[in-house]
Design a protein around this motif. Sequence first.
Motif, PDB file in Angstrom:
ATOM      1  N   LEU A 188      -2.020 -50.148  12.457  1.00 35.02           N
ATOM      2  CA  LEU A 188      -1.989 -51.338  11.611  1.00 35.02           C
ATOM      3  C   LEU A 188      -2.038 -50.993  10.130  1.00 35.02           C
ATOM      4  N   THR A 189      -2.592 -49.844   9.786  1.00 37.73           N
ATOM      5  CA  THR A 189      -2.543 -49.396   8.394  1.00 37.73           C
ATOM      6  C   THR A 189      -1.092 -49.291   7.934  1.00 37.73           C
ATOM      7  N   VAL A 190      -0.236 -48.804   8.815  1.00 42.66           N
ATOM      8  CA  VAL A 190       1.195 -48.724   8.493  1.00 42.66           C
ATOM      9  C   VAL A 190       1.861 -50.091   8.651  1.00 42.66           C
ATOM     10  N   ALA A 191       1.682 -50.701   9.815  1.00 46.08           N
ATOM     11  CA  ALA A 191       2.460 -51.893  10.164  1.00 46.08           C
ATOM     12  C   ALA A 191       2.082 -53.119   9.341  1.00 46.08           C
ATOM     13  N   CYS A 192       0.841 -53.172   8.878  1.00 46.15           N
ATOM     14  CA  CYS A 192       0.390 -54.354   8.127  1.00 46.15           C
ATOM     15  C   CYS A 192       0.187 -54.092   6.638  1.00 46.15           C
ATOM     16  N   ASP A 193      -0.215 -52.876   6.277  1.00 46.18           N
ATOM     17  CA  ASP A 193      -0.605 -52.623   4.889  1.00 46.18           C
ATOM     18  C   ASP A 193       0.441 -51.877   4.068  1.00 46.18           C
ATOM     19  N   ILE A 194       1.293 -51.102   4.715  1.00 51.36           N
ATOM     20  CA  ILE A 194       2.323 -50.355   3.979  1.00 51.36           C
ATOM     21  C   ILE A 194       3.690 -51.010   4.149  1.00 51.36           C
TER      22      ILE A 194
ATOM     23  N   PRO B 218       8.430 -43.560  11.448  1.00 50.47           N
ATOM     24  CA  PRO B 218       9.400 -44.320  10.643  1.00 50.47           C
ATOM     25  C   PRO B 218       8.981 -44.470   9.181  1.00 50.47           C
ATOM     26  N   GLN B 219       7.663 -44.559   8.935  1.00 44.99           N
ATOM     27  CA  GLN B 219       7.220 -44.696   7.553  1.00 44.99           C
ATOM     28  C   GLN B 219       7.405 -43.388   6.790  1.00 44.99           C
ATOM     29  N   MET B 220       7.282 -42.259   7.457  1.00 51.86           N
ATOM     30  CA  MET B 220       7.585 -40.970   6.827  1.00 51.86           C
ATOM     31  C   MET B 220       9.073 -40.887   6.481  1.00 51.86           C
TER      32      MET B 220
ATOM     33  N   VAL C 282       9.429 -40.294  -2.124  1.00 56.02           N
ATOM     34  CA  VAL C 282       7.993 -40.364  -2.389  1.00 56.02           C
ATOM     35  C   VAL C 282       7.378 -38.997  -2.096  1.00 56.02           C
ATOM     36  N   PRO C 283       6.677 -38.383  -3.053  1.00 59.48           N
ATOM     37  CA  PRO C 283       6.081 -37.064  -2.807  1.00 59.48           C
ATOM     38  C   PRO C 283       5.076 -37.103  -1.655  1.00 59.48           C
ATOM     39  N   LEU C 284       5.121 -36.067  -0.818  1.00 63.72           N
ATOM     40  CA  LEU C 284       4.253 -36.004   0.358  1.00 63.72           C
ATOM     41  C   LEU C 284       3.296 -34.816   0.329  1.00 63.72           C
ATOM     42  N   ASP C 285       3.236 -34.109  -0.798  1.00 64.67           N
ATOM     43  CA  ASP C 285       2.406 -32.910  -0.885  1.00 64.67           C
ATOM     44  C   ASP C 285       0.931 -33.183  -0.608  1.00 64.67           C
ATOM     45  N   ASP C 286       0.469 -34.378  -0.917  1.00 65.51           N
ATOM     46  CA  ASP C 286      -0.950 -34.697  -0.735  1.00 65.51           C
ATOM     47  C   ASP C 286      -1.289 -35.108   0.693  1.00 65.51           C
ATOM     48  N   PHE C 287      -0.306 -35.043   1.584  1.00 63.60           N
ATOM     49  CA  PHE C 287      -0.527 -35.528   2.948  1.00 63.60           C
ATOM     50  C   PHE C 287      -0.130 -34.467   3.975  1.00 63.60           C
ATOM     51  N   PRO C 288      -0.806 -33.317   3.960  1.00 64.11           N
ATOM     52  CA  PRO C 288      -0.408 -32.235   4.872  1.00 64.11           C
ATOM     53  C   PRO C 288      -0.574 -32.595   6.339  1.00 64.11           C
ATOM     54  N   LEU C 289      -1.587 -33.373   6.684  1.00 64.04           N
ATOM     55  CA  LEU C 289      -1.787 -33.732   8.084  1.00 64.04           C
ATOM     56  C   LEU C 289      -0.646 -34.640   8.557  1.00 64.04           C
ATOM     57  N   LEU C 290      -0.328 -35.647   7.770  1.00 66.04           N
ATOM     58  CA  LEU C 290       0.757 -36.550   8.163  1.00 66.04           C
ATOM     59  C   LEU C 290       2.079 -35.804   8.261  1.00 66.04           C
ATOM     60  N   THR C 291       2.311 -34.886   7.343  1.00 64.76           N
ATOM     61  CA  THR C 291       3.548 -34.103   7.367  1.00 64.76           C
ATOM     62  C   THR C 291       3.614 -33.222   8.604  1.00 64.76           C
ATOM     63  N   ARG C 292       2.468 -32.637   8.973  1.00 69.62           N
ATOM     64  CA  ARG C 292       2.434 -31.784  10.164  1.00 69.62           C
ATOM     65  C   ARG C 292       2.689 -32.595  11.423  1.00 69.62           C
ATOM     66  N   VAL C 293       2.059 -33.760  11.536  1.00 74.75           N
ATOM     67  CA  VAL C 293       2.266 -34.618  12.707  1.00 74.75           C
ATOM     68  C   VAL C 293       3.720 -35.075  12.788  1.00 74.75           C
ATOM     69  N   ASP C 294       4.294 -35.417  11.648  1.00 73.88           N
ATOM     70  CA  ASP C 294       5.697 -35.839  11.629  1.00 73.88           C
ATOM     71  C   ASP C 294       6.607 -34.718  12.120  1.00 73.88           C
ATOM     72  N   ALA C 295       6.317 -33.481  11.729  1.00 71.53           N
ATOM     73  CA  ALA C 295       7.116 -32.342  12.188  1.00 71.53           C
ATOM     74  C   ALA C 295       6.949 -32.136  13.692  1.00 71.53           C
ATOM     75  N   GLU C 296       5.740 -32.319  14.187  1.00 68.78           N
ATOM     76  CA  GLU C 296       5.500 -32.217  15.629  1.00 68.78           C
ATOM     77  C   GLU C 296       6.318 -33.261  16.372  1.00 68.78           C
ATOM     78  N   ALA C 297       6.337 -34.471  15.849  1.00 71.97           N
ATOM     79  CA  ALA C 297       7.107 -35.541  16.484  1.00 71.97           C
ATOM     80  C   ALA C 297       8.595 -35.224  16.466  1.00 71.97           C
ATOM     81  N   ALA C 298       9.071 -34.647  15.381  1.00 65.69           N
ATOM     82  CA  ALA C 298      10.501 -34.348  15.264  1.00 65.69           C
ATOM     83  C   ALA C 298      10.968 -33.371  16.332  1.00 65.69           C
TER      84      ALA C 298
END
Length: 212
Positions: free
Chosen positions: A99-105, A169-171, A179-195
């Motif tokens: 919901l942080t993504v779906a409602c707030d972003i 999808p938000q990534m 949008v710079p993603l350097d400050d979000f290493p965990l999200l970037t790692r999870v996104d790569a795992e999903a890919a």
Amino acid sequence: MTPRLFDYYRSSASYRVRIALNLKGIAYESVPVNLLEGAQKEPAYREVNPQGLVPLLEVDGLRIPQSLAIIAYLDATRPEPPLLPSDPADAAHVRSMALTVACDIHPLNNQRVLKYLTGPLGQDEAEKNRWIARWITEGFAALEAMAAPRAGRFLLGDTPTLADLCLVPQMYNARRFHVPLDDFPLLTRVDAEAAANEAFAAAHPDRVAPAA
């Protein structure tokens, strides 16, 4: 009867549902609704979905709009693999991240809002991009912190959940709008795992885009 997904390839909400269908191995027919051409506003589509939005899934004799409602229905009726943990505390954590993504972003950066910014509100492209970056960055900072204590390969543990279906999808959107993603290493790692997971990869807009 084969489920039908009324879909736009770049719609974040549609992208979430495509991932869910793929993870659950559900074959479906895609019915493109070109948002840029205003197909969602046509009377014929309004009869299918009075909201005039995507996605909408026709399944089991039902017409279900709204991505999270669709995914919840699929999880209840086709429970393998589950997209919410069985433990109530874990499920609440996953829902909170989703919901942080779906409602707030996402709602602040969807096409309707961006068109209003650059149309009636008279903002230029640079201001629109600052708006997008602000809300993605603020939301991702919260999500990074929320996920950190319990993340594994995915946002919770080592299997995909609803939270990952919302993140990926938000990534994509973040990269699309630079949008710079350097400050979000965990999200970037999870996104790569999903890919690396074919269910996610096959749902990517580049894989489902209409032929030119």
